[in-house]
Scaffold this motif. Sequence first.
Motif, PDB file in Angstrom:
ATOM      1  N   ASP A 122       1.061  -1.184  -0.108  1.00  0.00           N
ATOM      2  CA  ASP A 122      -0.128  -0.104   0.281  1.00  0.00           C
ATOM      3  C   ASP A 122       0.676   1.866  -0.280  1.00  0.00           C
ATOM      4  N   ALA A 123      -0.164   2.447  -0.357  1.00  0.00           N
ATOM      5  CA  ALA A 123       0.516   3.547  -0.709  1.00  0.00           C
ATOM      6  C   ALA A 123      -0.096   5.016   0.067  1.00  0.00           C
ATOM      7  N   GLY A 124      -0.065   4.509   0.977  1.00  0.00           N
ATOM      8  CA  GLY A 124      -1.608   5.250   1.139  1.00  0.00           C
ATOM      9  C   GLY A 124      -1.240   6.905   2.036  1.00  0.00           C
ATOM     10  N   LEU A 125      -0.243   7.140   1.622  1.00  0.00           N
ATOM     11  CA  LEU A 125       0.482   8.431   2.177  1.00  0.00           C
ATOM     12  C   LEU A 125       0.536   9.445   1.061  1.00  0.00           C
ATOM     13  N   SER A 126       0.785  10.619   1.298  1.00  0.00           N
ATOM     14  CA  SER A 126       1.044  11.079  -0.211  1.00  0.00           C
ATOM     15  C   SER A 126       2.364  10.977  -0.641  1.00  0.00           C
ATOM     16  N   ILE A 150      13.033   1.616  -3.704  1.00  0.00           N
ATOM     17  CA  ILE A 150      12.059   0.776  -4.127  1.00  0.00           C
ATOM     18  C   ILE A 150      10.999   0.017  -5.052  1.00  0.00           C
ATOM     19  N   GLU A 151      11.326  -1.423  -5.161  1.00  0.00           N
ATOM     20  CA  GLU A 151      10.880  -2.093  -6.709  1.00  0.00           C
ATOM     21  C   GLU A 151      10.153  -2.644  -7.070  1.00  0.00           C
ATOM     22  N   ALA A 152       8.960  -2.611  -6.197  1.00  0.00           N
ATOM     23  CA  ALA A 152       7.510  -3.123  -6.327  1.00  0.00           C
ATOM     24  C   ALA A 152       6.201  -2.297  -4.675  1.00  0.00           C
ATOM     25  N   ILE A 153       5.389  -2.430  -5.424  1.00  0.00           N
ATOM     26  CA  ILE A 153       4.658  -1.601  -4.162  1.00  0.00           C
ATOM     27  C   ILE A 153       2.977  -2.541  -5.124  1.00  0.00           C
ATOM     28  N   PHE A 154       2.602  -3.174  -3.557  1.00  0.00           N
ATOM     29  CA  PHE A 154       1.255  -4.051  -3.413  1.00  0.00           C
ATOM     30  C   PHE A 154       0.167  -3.914  -2.964  1.00  0.00           C
ATOM     31  N   VAL A 155      -0.971  -3.572  -3.626  1.00  0.00           N
ATOM     32  CA  VAL A 155      -2.233  -3.018  -3.147  1.00  0.00           C
ATOM     33  C   VAL A 155      -3.182  -3.875  -2.724  1.00  0.00           C
ATOM     34  N   THR A 156      -3.272  -3.658  -1.616  1.00  0.00           N
ATOM     35  CA  THR A 156      -5.026  -5.003  -0.275  1.00  0.00           C
ATOM     36  C   THR A 156      -6.304  -4.430  -1.358  1.00  0.00           C
ATOM     37  N   HIS A 157      -6.300  -2.974  -1.395  1.00  0.00           N
ATOM     38  CA  HIS A 157      -7.600  -2.121  -2.298  1.00  0.00           C
ATOM     39  C   HIS A 157      -7.546  -1.291  -2.495  1.00  0.00           C
ATOM     40  N   GLU A 158      -9.013  -0.629  -2.759  1.00  0.00           N
ATOM     41  CA  GLU A 158      -8.603   0.749  -3.792  1.00  0.00           C
ATOM     42  C   GLU A 158      -9.145   2.000  -3.448  1.00  0.00           C
ATOM     43  N   VAL A 164      -4.306   4.420  -1.088  1.00  0.00           N
ATOM     44  CA  VAL A 164      -3.767   4.459  -2.832  1.00  0.00           C
ATOM     45  C   VAL A 164      -3.127   5.560  -2.604  1.00  0.00           C
ATOM     46  N   ARG A 165      -3.499   6.812  -2.151  1.00  0.00           N
ATOM     47  CA  ARG A 165      -3.443   8.430  -2.194  1.00  0.00           C
ATOM     48  C   ARG A 165      -1.894   8.702  -2.662  1.00  0.00           C
ATOM     49  N   GLY A 166      -1.248   7.970  -2.590  1.00  0.00           N
ATOM     50  CA  GLY A 166       0.068   8.262  -3.336  1.00  0.00           C
ATOM     51  C   GLY A 166       0.876   7.076  -3.568  1.00  0.00           C
ATOM     52  N   LEU A 167      -0.008   6.714  -4.469  1.00  0.00           N
ATOM     53  CA  LEU A 167       0.545   5.648  -5.509  1.00  0.00           C
ATOM     54  C   LEU A 167       1.213   5.755  -7.004  1.00  0.00           C
ATOM     55  N   VAL A 200      -5.328   8.515  -8.612  1.00  0.00           N
ATOM     56  CA  VAL A 200      -5.130   8.502  -7.794  1.00  0.00           C
ATOM     57  C   VAL A 200      -3.479   8.198  -9.468  1.00  0.00           C
ATOM     58  N   GLY A 201      -4.247   8.605 -10.364  1.00  0.00           N
ATOM     59  CA  GLY A 201      -3.718   9.237 -11.818  1.00  0.00           C
ATOM     60  C   GLY A 201      -3.301   8.045 -12.592  1.00  0.00           C
ATOM     61  N   GLU A 202      -2.841   8.777 -13.810  1.00  0.00           N
ATOM     62  CA  GLU A 202      -2.444   7.941 -14.706  1.00  0.00           C
ATOM     63  C   GLU A 202      -1.118   6.740 -14.141  1.00  0.00           C
ATOM     64  N   ILE A 203      -1.024   5.088 -14.548  1.00  0.00           N
ATOM     65  CA  ILE A 203      -0.018   4.417 -13.903  1.00  0.00           C
ATOM     66  C   ILE A 203       0.757   3.652 -15.668  1.00  0.00           C
ATOM     67  N   PRO A 204       1.868   4.589 -16.300  1.00  0.00           N
ATOM     68  CA  PRO A 204       2.517   3.468 -17.945  1.00  0.00           C
ATOM     69  C   PRO A 204       2.132   2.288 -17.766  1.00  0.00           C
ATOM     70  N   GLU A 205       1.530   2.018 -18.863  1.00  0.00           N
ATOM     71  CA  GLU A 205       1.011   0.038 -18.518  1.00  0.00           C
ATOM     72  C   GLU A 205       2.498  -0.292 -18.088  1.00  0.00           C
ATOM     73  N   PRO A 206       3.372  -0.095 -18.692  1.00  0.00           N
ATOM     74  CA  PRO A 206       4.950  -1.306 -18.354  1.00  0.00           C
ATOM     75  C   PRO A 206       4.786  -1.768 -16.751  1.00  0.00           C
TER      76      PRO A 206
END
Length: 268
Positions: free
Chosen positions: A27-31, A49-57, A62-65, A90-96
Amino acid sequence: MKFSVLASGSTGNALFIESDKTRILIDAGLSGKQLEERMKKIDIDPSTIEAIFVTHEHIDHVRGLGVMARRHQIPVYMNEATWLSLPSTVGEIPEPLQNVLETGAALQFQDLTIESIPISHDAAEPVGYQIRQGRECLATVTDLGYVSKRIVDQVNGADTLIWESNHDVEMLRMGSYPWNVKRRILSDTGHLSNEDAGAALTEILKGIGENVYLAHLSRDNNMSELAHLTVKNILEETGMKVGRDVHLWPTFDDRPTPLREVRIKVKG
């Protein structure tokens, strides 16, 4: 394996985990700025940081995701239903950088095995996670209305458990929240009370020195000392000694917990 709960509560949630070979966030729930500041407080460079795993929306997860993914080119993992339900902020997360980890599936990521755990919450398809490196295991389970047998079975044996203890039932009932919000929190898709958290832990813990971090405490309907005391009393009613057989730790909404090892402490 080491970890720090960077933030926990209704204002934002994030968990840092590092192994011998990688560093990840759950999760990334702060700015983005706050996440970077919290990591720097425990001497972690956010760019590692090499990955972010999200629990829910929900926004407190997800604020800073989007900012973190775009700024540091971090791959993001979640199930398809959660991808489809992300808020527009959250904005656009690049497809790759977009990756799907379906609910109940496990992924080998560097030297970590990361398994998704289905939970009950009022989100599209919420999950918890179990993270293993060798014989060490950390599980994080918050934002759930009730504890299923599957959850008990999956997190049984974790060395460290990040576990929801959201509210005191009487504080919630007597508080100022509208009744529809109270009903949501108390429902099977809401949040765990201190009492329910303690009762579930009696089924999960083996009393061999596990570390339990009481998480996602409500600012308005709980207190850290009350959550600790309630859970402690329930565990000790079963004959388990807190401070010897199990260790209870607080989490915070305004600062990270110290960076600590996942492994079980020696009893005594």
